[in-house]
Design a protein around this motif. Structure first.
Motif, PDB file in Angstrom:
ATOM      1  N   GLU A  16      52.388  14.477   9.488  1.00  0.00           N
ATOM      2  CA  GLU A  16      51.722  12.829   9.811  1.00  0.00           C
ATOM      3  C   GLU A  16      52.280  12.074  11.220  1.00  0.00           C
ATOM      4  N   THR A  17      53.776  12.318  11.389  1.00  0.00           N
ATOM      5  CA  THR A  17      54.541  11.606  11.847  1.00  0.00           C
ATOM      6  C   THR A  17      54.125  11.238  13.345  1.00  0.00           C
ATOM      7  N   TRP A  18      54.568  13.075  13.324  1.00  0.00           N
ATOM      8  CA  TRP A  18      54.419  13.713  15.351  1.00  0.00           C
ATOM      9  C   TRP A  18      52.780  14.161  15.311  1.00  0.00           C
ATOM     10  N   SER A  19      52.163  14.927  14.580  1.00  0.00           N
ATOM     11  CA  SER A  19      51.208  15.131  14.978  1.00  0.00           C
ATOM     12  C   SER A  19      49.688  13.731  14.911  1.00  0.00           C
ATOM     13  N   LYS A  20      50.193  12.992  14.120  1.00  0.00           N
ATOM     14  CA  LYS A  20      48.956  11.920  14.290  1.00  0.00           C
ATOM     15  C   LYS A  20      49.241  10.490  13.953  1.00  0.00           C
ATOM     16  N   PHE A  61      52.182   9.642  25.534  1.00  0.00           N
ATOM     17  CA  PHE A  61      51.302  11.166  25.381  1.00  0.00           C
ATOM     18  C   PHE A  61      49.966  10.852  23.735  1.00  0.00           C
ATOM     19  N   PRO A  62      49.220  10.555  24.341  1.00  0.00           N
ATOM     20  CA  PRO A  62      47.356   9.980  23.418  1.00  0.00           C
ATOM     21  C   PRO A  62      47.340  11.344  22.988  1.00  0.00           C
ATOM     22  N   ASP A  63      47.483  12.340  22.935  1.00  0.00           N
ATOM     23  CA  ASP A  63      46.965  13.614  23.691  1.00  0.00           C
ATOM     24  C   ASP A  63      47.392  14.744  22.854  1.00  0.00           C
ATOM     25  N   LEU A  64      48.777  13.916  22.454  1.00  0.00           N
ATOM     26  CA  LEU A  64      49.980  14.996  22.102  1.00  0.00           C
ATOM     27  C   LEU A  64      49.724  16.143  20.683  1.00  0.00           C
ATOM     28  N   GLN A  65      50.199  16.932  21.129  1.00  0.00           N
ATOM     29  CA  GLN A  65      49.713  18.283  20.029  1.00  0.00           C
ATOM     30  C   GLN A  65      51.288  18.794  19.545  1.00  0.00           C
ATOM     31  N   LEU A  66      51.662  18.471  18.219  1.00  0.00           N
ATOM     32  CA  LEU A  66      52.542  19.597  17.602  1.00  0.00           C
ATOM     33  C   LEU A  66      52.571  20.271  17.122  1.00  0.00           C
ATOM     34  N   THR A  67      52.347  21.631  17.319  1.00  0.00           N
ATOM     35  CA  THR A  67      52.447  22.567  16.444  1.00  0.00           C
ATOM     36  C   THR A  67      53.495  23.604  16.190  1.00  0.00           C
ATOM     37  N   ILE A  68      53.306  23.649  14.161  1.00  0.00           N
ATOM     38  CA  ILE A  68      54.936  23.786  13.484  1.00  0.00           C
ATOM     39  C   ILE A  68      53.971  25.403  13.871  1.00  0.00           C
ATOM     40  N   TRP A  82      59.093  24.046  16.158  1.00  0.00           N
ATOM     41  CA  TRP A  82      57.963  22.861  16.691  1.00  0.00           C
ATOM     42  C   TRP A  82      57.673  23.491  18.082  1.00  0.00           C
ATOM     43  N   ALA A  83      55.908  23.435  18.828  1.00  0.00           N
ATOM     44  CA  ALA A  83      55.988  23.396  20.239  1.00  0.00           C
ATOM     45  C   ALA A  83      55.315  21.819  20.315  1.00  0.00           C
ATOM     46  N   ALA A  84      54.917  21.461  21.416  1.00  0.00           N
ATOM     47  CA  ALA A  84      54.935  20.396  21.871  1.00  0.00           C
ATOM     48  C   ALA A  84      53.329  20.864  23.273  1.00  0.00           C
ATOM     49  N   LYS A  85      52.770  19.638  22.956  1.00  0.00           N
ATOM     50  CA  LYS A  85      52.032  19.720  25.130  1.00  0.00           C
ATOM     51  C   LYS A  85      51.046  18.347  25.081  1.00  0.00           C
ATOM     52  N   GLY A  86      51.199  18.181  26.159  1.00  0.00           N
ATOM     53  CA  GLY A  86      49.675  17.006  25.612  1.00  0.00           C
ATOM     54  C   GLY A  86      50.300  16.226  27.239  1.00  0.00           C
ATOM     55  N   THR A  87      49.645  15.287  27.729  1.00  0.00           N
ATOM     56  CA  THR A  87      49.967  14.906  28.646  1.00  0.00           C
ATOM     57  C   THR A  87      50.019  13.565  29.028  1.00  0.00           C
ATOM     58  N   HIS A  88      50.922  13.342  30.120  1.00  0.00           N
ATOM     59  CA  HIS A  88      51.486  11.481  29.871  1.00  0.00           C
ATOM     60  C   HIS A  88      50.845  10.278  30.518  1.00  0.00           C
ATOM     61  N   GLN A  89      50.283   9.560  29.952  1.00  0.00           N
ATOM     62  CA  GLN A  89      48.897   8.740  29.835  1.00  0.00           C
ATOM     63  C   GLN A  89      49.338   7.745  30.409  1.00  0.00           C
ATOM     64  N   GLY A  90      50.383   6.717  29.479  1.00  0.00           N
ATOM     65  CA  GLY A  90      50.988   6.179  29.143  1.00  0.00           C
ATOM     66  C   GLY A  90      52.617   5.984  28.932  1.00  0.00           C
ATOM     67  N   LEU A  91      52.436   4.260  29.398  1.00  0.00           N
ATOM     68  CA  LEU A  91      54.533   4.182  30.265  1.00  0.00           C
ATOM     69  C   LEU A  91      54.835   4.266  27.948  1.00  0.00           C
ATOM     70  N   ILE A  92      55.791   5.185  28.984  1.00  0.00           N
ATOM     71  CA  ILE A  92      56.850   5.532  28.370  1.00  0.00           C
ATOM     72  C   ILE A  92      58.567   4.388  28.220  1.00  0.00           C
ATOM     73  N   HIS A  93      58.239   3.684  27.289  1.00  0.00           N
ATOM     74  CA  HIS A  93      59.222   2.190  27.260  1.00  0.00           C
ATOM     75  C   HIS A  93      60.451   3.108  26.806  1.00  0.00           C
ATOM     76  N   THR A 100      51.998   9.712  34.714  1.00  0.00           N
ATOM     77  CA  THR A 100      52.603  10.514  35.840  1.00  0.00           C
ATOM     78  C   THR A 100      51.594  11.059  35.719  1.00  0.00           C
ATOM     79  N   GLY A 101      50.395  11.010  35.345  1.00  0.00           N
ATOM     80  CA  GLY A 101      49.021  12.052  34.142  1.00  0.00           C
ATOM     81  C   GLY A 101      49.662  13.791  34.404  1.00  0.00           C
ATOM     82  N   ARG A 102      50.985  13.847  34.567  1.00  0.00           N
ATOM     83  CA  ARG A 102      51.385  15.540  34.185  1.00  0.00           C
ATOM     84  C   ARG A 102      51.342  15.866  32.477  1.00  0.00           C
ATOM     85  N   ALA A 103      50.606  17.082  32.747  1.00  0.00           N
ATOM     86  CA  ALA A 103      50.408  17.176  31.691  1.00  0.00           C
ATOM     87  C   ALA A 103      52.351  18.307  31.131  1.00  0.00           C
ATOM     88  N   ILE A 104      52.299  18.636  30.003  1.00  0.00           N
ATOM     89  CA  ILE A 104      53.562  18.700  29.439  1.00  0.00           C
ATOM     90  C   ILE A 104      53.730  19.970  28.724  1.00  0.00           C
TER      91      ILE A 104
END
Length: 141
Positions: A16-20, A61-68, A82-93, A100-104
């Motif tokens: 609920e927290t990390w994935s949603k 990372f608005p498209d962040l996906q975490l998988t257990i 867990w494993a995470a993937k996403g795209t850096h699309q917004g400011l990380i304060h 950066t637009g980079r996939a992680i």
């Protein structure tokens, strides 16, 4: 109300927290004195600090996906790999890092300690170096 075991509580909290990005679940599933430790922060985060961190990560990372990938539960502890993937699309304060637009893609381990059906403490180890290299903050070796 259905009573959940420690493993189910930890899974629900993590998903609920990390994935949603569901912040309401934090107050529901953690004790009032909840603390979570991250190697990137000098002090543990409390409930509000954790909510701010979740918000910041999801903004970056608005498209962040975490998988257990694995879960282990014994006595009062639950470990989630867990494993995470996403795209850096917004400011990380946290890093003052513009998009950066980079996939992680990176991995980590969370351990929760529970008492009376509530998470009281968490500890996280993650591949922060790999993540920062993928974002271009630190040069790859």
């Amino acid at each position: 109300m259905l009573m959940l075991g420690n493993k189910e509580i930890a899974r629900l909290f993590f998903e609920e927290t990390w994935s949603k990005g569901n912040l309401a679940i934090v107050d529901e599933l953690t004790s009032p004195d909840f603390k979570i430790h991250y190697t990137i922060f000098p002090q543990p985060l409390d409930r509000e600090g954790f909510k701010s961190f979740i918000t910041d990560v999801h903004a970056g990372f608005p498209d962040l996906q975490l998988t257990i990938t694995e879960m282990i539960a014994e006595a009062d502890k639950v470990v989630i790999c867990w494993a995470a993937k996403g795209t850096h699309q917004g400011l990380i304060h946290l890093l003052n890092l513009p998009p950066t637009g980079r996939a992680i893609s990176y991995t980590g381990v969370e351990m929760y300690r529970l008492s009376d059906g509530k998470i009281v403490e968490g500890r996280t180890e993650e591949d922060a170096l790999g993540l920062l290299q993928q974002l271009g903050v630190i040069p790859a070796l």
